[in-house]
Motif scaffolding. Sequence first.
Motif, short mmCIF file in Angstrom:
data_model
loop_
_atom_site.label_atom_id
_atom_site.label_comp_id
_atom_site.label_asym_id
_atom_site.label_seq_id
_atom_site.Cartn_x
_atom_site.Cartn_y
_atom_site.Cartn_z
N ASP A 126 -41.62 -83.55 0.68
CA ASP A 126 -40.29 -82.95 0.73
C ASP A 126 -39.28 -84.09 0.75
N PHE A 127 -37.99 -83.75 0.72
CA PHE A 127 -36.97 -84.79 0.75
C PHE A 127 -37.03 -85.52 2.09
N ALA A 128 -37.04 -86.85 2.02
CA ALA A 128 -37.15 -87.67 3.23
C ALA A 128 -35.90 -87.52 4.09
N TRP A 129 -36.10 -87.51 5.40
CA TRP A 129 -34.96 -87.53 6.31
C TRP A 129 -34.19 -88.83 6.14
N VAL A 130 -34.91 -89.89 5.93
CA VAL A 130 -34.30 -91.18 5.62
C VAL A 130 -35.36 -92.01 4.92
N GLY A 131 -34.95 -92.81 3.96
CA GLY A 131 -35.92 -93.62 3.22
C GLY A 131 -35.23 -94.71 2.44
N ALA A 136 -28.46 -94.69 -6.95
CA ALA A 136 -27.17 -94.75 -6.28
C ALA A 136 -26.98 -93.52 -5.39
N ASN A 137 -26.64 -93.77 -4.15
CA ASN A 137 -26.36 -92.71 -3.18
C ASN A 137 -27.54 -91.76 -2.95
N ASP A 138 -28.74 -92.24 -3.17
CA ASP A 138 -29.93 -91.41 -2.96
C ASP A 138 -30.75 -92.02 -1.83
N LEU A 139 -30.54 -91.51 -0.63
CA LEU A 139 -31.24 -92.02 0.54
C LEU A 139 -32.35 -91.09 0.99
N HIS A 140 -32.60 -90.04 0.21
CA HIS A 140 -33.58 -89.04 0.62
C HIS A 140 -34.57 -88.78 -0.52
N PRO A 141 -35.47 -89.73 -0.80
CA PRO A 141 -36.44 -89.55 -1.89
C PRO A 141 -37.49 -88.49 -1.54
N SER A 146 -42.11 -86.10 4.50
CA SER A 146 -40.65 -86.31 4.65
C SER A 146 -40.31 -87.55 5.46
N ASN A 147 -41.22 -88.50 5.53
CA ASN A 147 -41.03 -89.73 6.33
C ASN A 147 -40.85 -89.44 7.82
N LYS A 148 -41.28 -88.27 8.26
CA LYS A 148 -41.22 -87.94 9.68
C LYS A 148 -42.59 -87.48 10.19
N GLY A 149 -43.63 -88.05 9.62
CA GLY A 149 -44.99 -87.73 10.06
C GLY A 149 -45.97 -88.70 9.42
N ILE A 150 -47.22 -88.60 9.84
CA ILE A 150 -48.30 -89.44 9.31
C ILE A 150 -49.28 -88.55 8.57
N CYS A 151 -49.65 -88.97 7.38
CA CYS A 151 -50.56 -88.18 6.55
C CYS A 151 -52.01 -88.44 6.95
N ASP A 152 -52.74 -87.37 7.25
CA ASP A 152 -54.17 -87.45 7.52
C ASP A 152 -54.88 -87.40 6.16
N ARG A 153 -55.39 -88.54 5.71
CA ARG A 153 -55.99 -88.63 4.38
C ARG A 153 -57.31 -87.88 4.27
N THR A 154 -57.87 -87.48 5.39
CA THR A 154 -59.12 -86.71 5.35
C THR A 154 -58.85 -85.23 5.09
N SER A 155 -57.88 -84.67 5.80
CA SER A 155 -57.58 -83.24 5.69
C SER A 155 -56.41 -82.94 4.77
N GLY A 156 -55.57 -83.94 4.49
CA GLY A 156 -54.39 -83.70 3.68
C GLY A 156 -53.29 -82.97 4.43
N GLU A 157 -53.26 -83.09 5.77
CA GLU A 157 -52.25 -82.44 6.59
C GLU A 157 -51.36 -83.47 7.26
N CYS A 158 -50.10 -83.10 7.44
CA CYS A 158 -49.13 -83.99 8.08
C CYS A 158 -49.20 -83.86 9.61
N THR A 200 -24.88 -76.62 -0.45
CA THR A 200 -24.91 -77.87 -1.22
C THR A 200 -25.52 -79.05 -0.47
N PRO A 201 -25.22 -79.29 0.80
CA PRO A 201 -25.75 -80.47 1.50
C PRO A 201 -27.27 -80.53 1.46
N TRP A 202 -27.80 -81.75 1.48
CA TRP A 202 -29.25 -81.97 1.36
C TRP A 202 -30.03 -81.37 2.53
#
Length: 275
Positions: A126-131, A136-141, A146-158, A200-202
């Motif tokens: 999802d759109f990152a909270w911050v990244g 230009a002017n794109d701080l939410h890739p 969403s840069n607010k968790g760690i990905c478990d590469r075994t289960s694919g869950e945040c 409109t806001p992100w």
Amino acid sequence: MMILSVIVSAAMFAVASGTAAPTSVPSGQPSGQPTGQPTGQPTCVPTGQPSGQPTSIPTSAPSYVEEPWGQITWDKRRHRQAGMCENQCSGHGTCEFNDNCRCYKGIDGEDEYTGPDCSLRTCPKDFAWVGSVVNANDLHPWVECSNKGICDRTSGECQCFTGYEGVACQRTVCPNNCNDRGTCWPEKHLASKASRVYTTPWDAMKHVGCLCDAGYRGPACDQQECPSGLDPLDGYGNEAGRDCSGRGICDYGSGTCSCFTGFFGTRCQHQTTVM
């Protein structure tokens, strides 16, 4: 006498022919090692490394083309066997150019697996909270969790950080789950409930808040409202958002009014008679 004559004759013959027998046993070992190798073998070991790299690719092996997107990083982790992709892409992808794995995608078009051999699960994005700024002017890739968790590469869950939730950690949490006295809504819907527009806001669908049940208020719906009505002296009352008809102080813990002097009633709606 005859025997002596034979011995003397034999000794004289040996001297004359130059093949005299040794007169004693050698007194020591040889003083050194042989100084050379047999003429049929190499005479010495190479003294240095080759002075350069091969100038061409062997014609009996497939040619290799270095790719521009960091191939050296992949090479350090790859162990090719029999010309196949590593681990045959773990059954989660296809073997492509230069024996690289192309991992399968899901119905949303996102990669379902990642890694050199497609053995690692990806997590929802999802759109990152911050990244990092992408354009230009794109701080939410668009990133995993969403840069607010760690990905478990075994289960694919945040595994979301405290204060965030959702399959991609894409939204905040309501305080104390609104204390079971309200519902948790994103800002877009809260604005709609108040006859406003916030689309409109992100973060329109990311930040959330409580829509409290009737009789409660506060960020966590933890305050009990007091009864209120029109000001008995025709001033500002509940129509202006004032508690206790504007003639008392509300105790949000119990939801009761403490009326000012000269007023009484559950909502301080009555005035005492002046004597």
